[in-house]
Design an enzyme around this catalytic site. Structure first.
Site, PDB file in Angstrom:
ATOM      1  N   GLN A   7       0.856  -1.177  -0.089  1.00  0.00           N
ATOM      2  CA  GLN A   7       0.244   0.156  -0.267  1.00  0.00           C
ATOM      3  C   GLN A   7       1.103   1.185  -0.100  1.00  0.00           C
ATOM      4  OE1 GLN A   7      -1.646  -0.918   3.983  1.00  0.00           O
ATOM      5  NE2 GLN A   7      -1.892   1.576   4.242  1.00  0.00           N
ATOM      6  N   CYS A  25      -4.537   0.827   3.683  1.00  0.00           N
ATOM      7  CA  CYS A  25      -4.981  -0.979   4.391  1.00  0.00           C
ATOM      8  C   CYS A  25      -6.298  -1.870   4.316  1.00  0.00           C
ATOM      9  CB  CYS A  25      -4.682  -1.287   5.769  1.00  0.00           C
ATOM     10  SG  CYS A  25      -5.636  -0.206   6.816  1.00  0.00           S
ATOM     11  N   HIS A  69      -4.775  -0.378  11.794  1.00  0.00           N
ATOM     12  CA  HIS A  69      -4.439  -1.390  10.824  1.00  0.00           C
ATOM     13  C   HIS A  69      -6.040  -2.721  10.511  1.00  0.00           C
ATOM     14  CE1 HIS A  69      -1.956  -2.573   7.554  1.00  0.00           C
ATOM     15  NE2 HIS A  69      -0.921  -2.817   8.233  1.00  0.00           N
ATOM     16  N   ASN A  95      -0.431  -9.676   5.130  1.00  0.00           N
ATOM     17  CA  ASN A  95       0.206  -7.449   5.446  1.00  0.00           C
ATOM     18  C   ASN A  95      -0.373  -6.982   3.660  1.00  0.00           C
ATOM     19  OD1 ASN A  95       0.014  -5.115   6.448  1.00  0.00           O
ATOM     20  ND2 ASN A  95       1.858  -5.389   7.858  1.00  0.00           N
TER      21      ASN A  95
END
Ligand SMILES: *[C@@H]1O[C@H](CO)[C@@H](O)[C@H](O)[C@H]1NC(C)=O
Ligand SMILES: *[C@@H]1O[C@H](CO)[C@@H](O)[C@H](O)[C@H]1NC(C)=O
Ligand SMILES: *[C@@H]1O[C@H](CO)[C@@H](O)[C@H](O)[C@H]1NC(C)=O
Length: 370
Positions: free
Chosen positions: A154, A160, A294, A315
């Site tokens: 990202q 996110c 997050h 992630n």
């Protein structure tokens, strides 16, 4: 032969360069910590290791101060006998604000989700579709079943939530149709009006995809870390549909995560702090609070040979972070889980196949072990 080899090496070096990913970790010697000079030299070495751009003196001083703070955290953590290690990755010179630009989860109004009596129902008062699901394998890794695409990045855009949502949609599509198609977080950032680079939540993404009729591919609508005007032409080129979504019951518990993850990859929010940014490897059971900010996707769970249980977290910080872009997060830790991973999770749903893409968009066809 020699010729071919050197060409191959050149190509791989170029590839790594292109992607801006430094996969090799940065290491240092304890001796370097003894003097300011040593630390300064380490800082310069770290800058060139991560191919940092030239910046003015003032910015560089600020970066150096951040770097020293991160160094302290990394060094003391790694000296302690913990089940995880931190490292001086490319985040090490960033201040809090810069680091937070790499997150981007915001709760929907009324928190995520509303704390009504949801022991039996999800946020919308609907039954949790996996509520009675019991066929939960002792371990599971959707990556080995071709249901998880390459790790994305990202970068410095608080998106996110879009990546977490896209991962869950890619996963659902792969599970249902045995075809892995890489989808576009950028369409969500530009077109969905659900937070852009300023943070948002994944269910708004599912809602947009369902209303819009689907989502296009990453290839068609590639990512850059900024909001741009929606490309209406590209937005029309739908690859995969979503027909709705469900929230996991609230307050979230890890037991319910198993029920979903056994069926499809899951988007969740989690707490974040500098420990998470500096994560290198191992089972993360450190502190990551105080704030949920997050979003990631959960693509499986397993345990180590000595019985440490973990979730497999995907992630959106590139392959250079953590374990090739993944974190193993301690699981079955009670309450809402480590880093409050169970606090709020939600997944997209499909009534039928929901596929509209072309054959050439499929990056992996067929699934193993299904
Ligand atoms: C480090 O931690 C492990 C697991 O908690 C333990 O078995 C081991 O004895 C510890 N080692 C030291 C040197 O404290
Ligand atoms: C779960 O089982 C209960 C009891 O059999 C049933 O009433 C309920 O509808 C089931 N829920 C779902 C989502 O299937
Ligand atoms: C990082 O983790 C350690 C150990 O769990 C904790 O003491 C520390 O407060 C955490 N937070 C930050 C911001 O580093």
């Amino acid at each position: 032969m020699m010729m071919k080899m050197s060409k191959l090496i050149l190509v791989s070096v170029a590839l790594v360069w292109c992607l801006g990913e430094v996969v090799q970790g940065f290491t240092y010697d304890d001796k370097e910590l003894e003097t300011e000079q040593g630390k300064m030299a380490m800082f310069e070495r770290w800058r060139s290791h991560h191919q940092m751009e030239e910046i003015n003196e003032q910015k560089k001083n600020a970066q150096y101060n951040n770097f020293k703070n991160t160094l302290k955290l990394v060094h003391s953590t790694n000296k302690a006998n913990k089940s995880y290690k931190l490292e001086l990755n490319r985040f090490a010179g960033m201040n809090l604000e810069e680091l937070q630009q790499h997150t981007g989860f915001k709760s929907p109004p009324g928190d995520c989700p509303k704390k009504q009596d949801e022991a039996k129902a999800n946020r919308d008062g609907q039954p949790f579709m996996f509520r009675n699901f019991t066929d939960i394998p002792p371990k599971l890794d959707w990556r080995t079943k071709n249901a998880v695409g390459p790790v994305k990045n990202q970068q410095g855009c608080g998106s996110c939530y879009a990546f977490a949502g896209v991962e869950a949609v890619e996963g659902l599509h792969a599970v249902k149709n045995k075809q892995l198609v890489e989808l576009s977080p950028k369409e969500l950032v530009d077109c969905a009006n659900v937070g852009g680079c300023n943070g948002g939540y994944f269910t708004a993404c599912y809602e947009y995809i369902a209303k819009h009729g689907g989502l296009t591919t990453m290839k068609n609508y590639p990512y850059v870390p900024k909001v741009e005007p929606c490309n209406l032409q590209k937005e029309k080129d739908i690859a995969v549909e979503v027909h709705g979504y469900e929230n996991m019951p609230s307050p979230g518990i890890e037991e319910d995560m198993y029920k979903v993850v056994a069926n499809q990859p899951l988007a969740c929010c989690m707490e974040w702090n500098e420990n998470v940014s500096a994560y290198k490897e191992g089972i993360f059971d450190g502190d990551c609070g105080p704030k949920i900010q997050h979003a990631i996707s959960v693509v499986g769970y397993d345990q180590t040979a000595d019985g440490q249980k973990y979730w497999i977290i995907k992630n959106s910080w590139g392959e250079g972070w953590g374990e090739k872009g993944y974190m193993r997060l301690a699981r079955d830790t009670g309450g809402e889980g480590r880093c409050k991973i169970a606090h709020w999770c939600a997944y997209p749903t499909l009534e039928d196949t929901g596929t509209k893409h072309k054959d050439e968009d499929i990056i992996v066809k067929g699934q193993k072990d299904l």
